[in-house]
Design a protein around this motif. Sequence first.
Motif, PDB file in Angstrom:
ATOM      1  N   GLY A 151      28.645  30.706  25.767  1.00  0.00           N
ATOM      2  CA  GLY A 151      29.200  31.666  26.718  1.00  0.00           C
ATOM      3  C   GLY A 151      30.594  32.088  26.312  1.00  0.00           C
ATOM      4  N   ASP A 152      31.213  32.818  27.213  1.00  0.00           N
ATOM      5  CA  ASP A 152      32.524  33.393  26.924  1.00  0.00           C
ATOM      6  C   ASP A 152      33.397  33.289  28.167  1.00  0.00           C
ATOM      7  OD1 ASP A 152      34.701  34.898  26.199  1.00  0.00           O
ATOM      8  OD2 ASP A 152      33.544  36.576  25.400  1.00  0.00           O
ATOM      9  N   LEU A 153      34.373  32.398  28.125  1.00  0.00           N
ATOM     10  CA  LEU A 153      35.265  32.202  29.265  1.00  0.00           C
ATOM     11  C   LEU A 153      36.108  33.424  29.576  1.00  0.00           C
ATOM     12  CD1 LEU A 153      36.566  28.584  28.533  1.00  0.00           C
ATOM     13  CD2 LEU A 153      34.998  29.272  30.336  1.00  0.00           C
ATOM     14  N   ASN A 154      36.177  34.357  28.628  1.00  0.00           N
ATOM     15  CA  ASN A 154      37.031  35.532  28.805  1.00  0.00           C
ATOM     16  C   ASN A 154      36.363  36.629  29.628  1.00  0.00           C
ATOM     17  OD1 ASN A 154      39.187  34.586  26.950  1.00  0.00           O
ATOM     18  ND2 ASN A 154      37.563  34.745  25.437  1.00  0.00           N
ATOM     19  N   GLN A 155      35.069  36.498  29.885  1.00  0.00           N
ATOM     20  CA  GLN A 155      34.379  37.533  30.650  1.00  0.00           C
ATOM     21  C   GLN A 155      34.634  37.367  32.141  1.00  0.00           C
ATOM     22  OE1 GLN A 155      30.286  38.293  29.776  1.00  0.00           O
ATOM     23  NE2 GLN A 155      30.538  38.067  27.575  1.00  0.00           N
ATOM     24  N   LEU A 193      41.975  41.311  25.223  1.00  0.00           N
ATOM     25  CA  LEU A 193      42.047  39.891  25.542  1.00  0.00           C
ATOM     26  C   LEU A 193      43.486  39.397  25.575  1.00  0.00           C
ATOM     27  CD1 LEU A 193      39.949  37.743  26.129  1.00  0.00           C
ATOM     28  CD2 LEU A 193      39.899  37.179  23.696  1.00  0.00           C
ATOM     29  N   ARG A 194      44.302  39.954  24.691  1.00  0.00           N
ATOM     30  CA  ARG A 194      45.717  39.555  24.646  1.00  0.00           C
ATOM     31  C   ARG A 194      46.561  40.302  25.671  1.00  0.00           C
ATOM     32  NH1 ARG A 194      44.477  39.785  18.923  1.00  0.00           N
ATOM     33  NH2 ARG A 194      45.307  41.918  18.826  1.00  0.00           N
ATOM     34  N   GLU A 361      39.821  51.748  34.495  1.00  0.00           N
ATOM     35  CA  GLU A 361      40.391  51.707  35.840  1.00  0.00           C
ATOM     36  C   GLU A 361      41.210  50.434  35.990  1.00  0.00           C
ATOM     37  OE1 GLU A 361      37.966  53.853  39.037  1.00  0.00           O
ATOM     38  OE2 GLU A 361      36.480  52.573  38.059  1.00  0.00           O
ATOM     39  N   LYS A 362      42.426  50.563  36.435  1.00  0.00           N
ATOM     40  CA  LYS A 362      43.306  49.410  36.628  1.00  0.00           C
ATOM     41  C   LYS A 362      42.930  48.735  37.946  1.00  0.00           C
ATOM     42  CE  LYS A 362      45.904  50.144  32.944  1.00  0.00           C
ATOM     43  NZ  LYS A 362      45.228  51.336  32.393  1.00  0.00           N
ATOM     44  N   GLU A 367      45.397  39.555  35.222  1.00  0.00           N
ATOM     45  CA  GLU A 367      44.402  38.672  34.600  1.00  0.00           C
ATOM     46  C   GLU A 367      42.984  39.210  34.797  1.00  0.00           C
ATOM     47  OE1 GLU A 367      42.682  35.278  32.706  1.00  0.00           O
ATOM     48  OE2 GLU A 367      44.623  36.305  32.606  1.00  0.00           O
ATOM     49  N   TYR A 368      42.688  39.670  36.013  1.00  0.00           N
ATOM     50  CA  TYR A 368      41.355  40.218  36.274  1.00  0.00           C
ATOM     51  C   TYR A 368      41.122  41.468  35.438  1.00  0.00           C
ATOM     52  CZ  TYR A 368      37.242  41.909  38.774  1.00  0.00           C
ATOM     53  OH  TYR A 368      35.970  42.343  39.082  1.00  0.00           O
ATOM     54  N   TYR A 369      42.108  42.344  35.367  1.00  0.00           N
ATOM     55  CA  TYR A 369      41.956  43.578  34.585  1.00  0.00           C
ATOM     56  C   TYR A 369      41.739  43.269  33.103  1.00  0.00           C
ATOM     57  CZ  TYR A 369      43.141  47.798  32.029  1.00  0.00           C
ATOM     58  OH  TYR A 369      43.107  48.851  31.150  1.00  0.00           O
ATOM     59  N   ARG A 370      42.448  42.282  32.600  1.00  0.00           N
ATOM     60  CA  ARG A 370      42.284  41.885  31.204  1.00  0.00           C
ATOM     61  C   ARG A 370      40.830  41.482  30.931  1.00  0.00           C
ATOM     62  NH1 ARG A 370      42.266  37.111  28.359  1.00  0.00           N
ATOM     63  NH2 ARG A 370      42.470  35.912  30.292  1.00  0.00           N
ATOM     64  N   LYS A 371      40.246  40.685  31.831  1.00  0.00           N
ATOM     65  CA  LYS A 371      38.860  40.257  31.666  1.00  0.00           C
ATOM     66  C   LYS A 371      37.894  41.427  31.865  1.00  0.00           C
ATOM     67  CE  LYS A 371      39.246  35.334  32.712  1.00  0.00           C
ATOM     68  NZ  LYS A 371      38.648  34.198  33.450  1.00  0.00           N
ATOM     69  N   TRP A 372      38.231  42.301  32.817  1.00  0.00           N
ATOM     70  CA  TRP A 372      37.374  43.465  33.062  1.00  0.00           C
ATOM     71  C   TRP A 372      37.276  44.346  31.818  1.00  0.00           C
ATOM     72  CZ3 TRP A 372      38.213  48.677  32.680  1.00  0.00           C
ATOM     73  CH2 TRP A 372      37.184  49.495  33.177  1.00  0.00           C
TER      74      TRP A 372
END
Length: 388
Positions: A151-155, A193-194, A361-362, A367-372
């Motif tokens: 899986g991917d913790l970044n999603q 991601l960064r 869309e912001k 943190e949520y936007y980065r993952k989105w």
Amino acid sequence: MDIELNGQQKEALEKSHEWWERKYNQVFEISGPAGSGKTTIVDYLIKNIGLAHDEVLFMAYVGKATMALTLRGNNAKTIHSSIYDLVEVPVIDENGNYYKKNGRVIMKSVFEKKEKLPEHIKLLVIDEGSMINKDIAKDILSFGLPVIVLGDLNQLPPVFGEPYFLIKPDVILTQIMRQAENDPIIQLSQMALRGEDIPIAKYGPRCFVIDKENITDNMLIKSDVVICGKNKTRESINNYIRKSIKKIDKAYPIVGEKLICRQNNWSMSILNNFFLINGLVGYVEDVYLDTYNGRSICIDFRPEFLNECFKKIPIDYEFLFAPMHKKDNRRNYLDKFEFAYAITAHLAQGSQYEKVFIYDEKIGDKEYYRKWLYTAITRASKYLILAK
């Protein structure tokens, strides 16, 4: 197998091999972003420990994810078709009595966990493991077989609750495989991601970041999917594509239209138990106008990754055409669908598309936007347009 492993992958392979030999835990978890080579590590492990092709069962919650695994040459099935049987049971009322209609006991379809898996299966591999909830996870583990979870913790987190797996993975990959380093989609996903600002520019021959003012109808219509953040935006884009670009003025879905299922119906399946589940995207193959009764209309629905159709599905007409803020979420016997020229990143999780258009869309906090944004970008496999 001629892929050169990087340092992180070699270490992960060693750890997974030790886990297999010592059996100190039933589950071994590997998290990593797109391009980090999670499945490559598993391929090497399977070869190194000498398992045959049919002794490993790859599973995923979403049917399209299993198709991607199959294309890699894996023995892959959906989780539900692998570990459950669909059985008919009587409906019981609040007093414990059988519910009857016209003198007949009403039956319903439910999933019943299989007593055992085929004896030749020695290892289970779960892809998109963050989509698995507690109940399904415990059913998977009940068979007593060793399990590798990818899986991917970044999603984005799943919409149906907290994930059971990948809370503290055994391995967290961060290094991108050398074979993927020059992929512009991977490059953009790493920038997201960064938390970096992604400048408007052309990124290689297949990826473009543009100003929203430069969006064209051709960009929208040529994409396999448009991904956005808000349901209100999704509704607006769907209406625009349907009415203004495709010039569809019918008050019913027509052949070729793109829909997404929005309510599980485990009693409907095709082929090797591909079920009609929430999030399944596909196309209208036929419309039975004579079945329209004001509340429902029957259609044939083909999932986007299959050639087989669900036949004569009674869909909730009112739900399909209701504005987003007026949709009725009552559960009934009618199958609920929405138009799917555009979908949210949450709905796109578990799937990949060749050509993706992202309407940036912001939303949420940083943190949520980065993952989105990362989740949206990694839905693309070849072509990407990001409008910001």
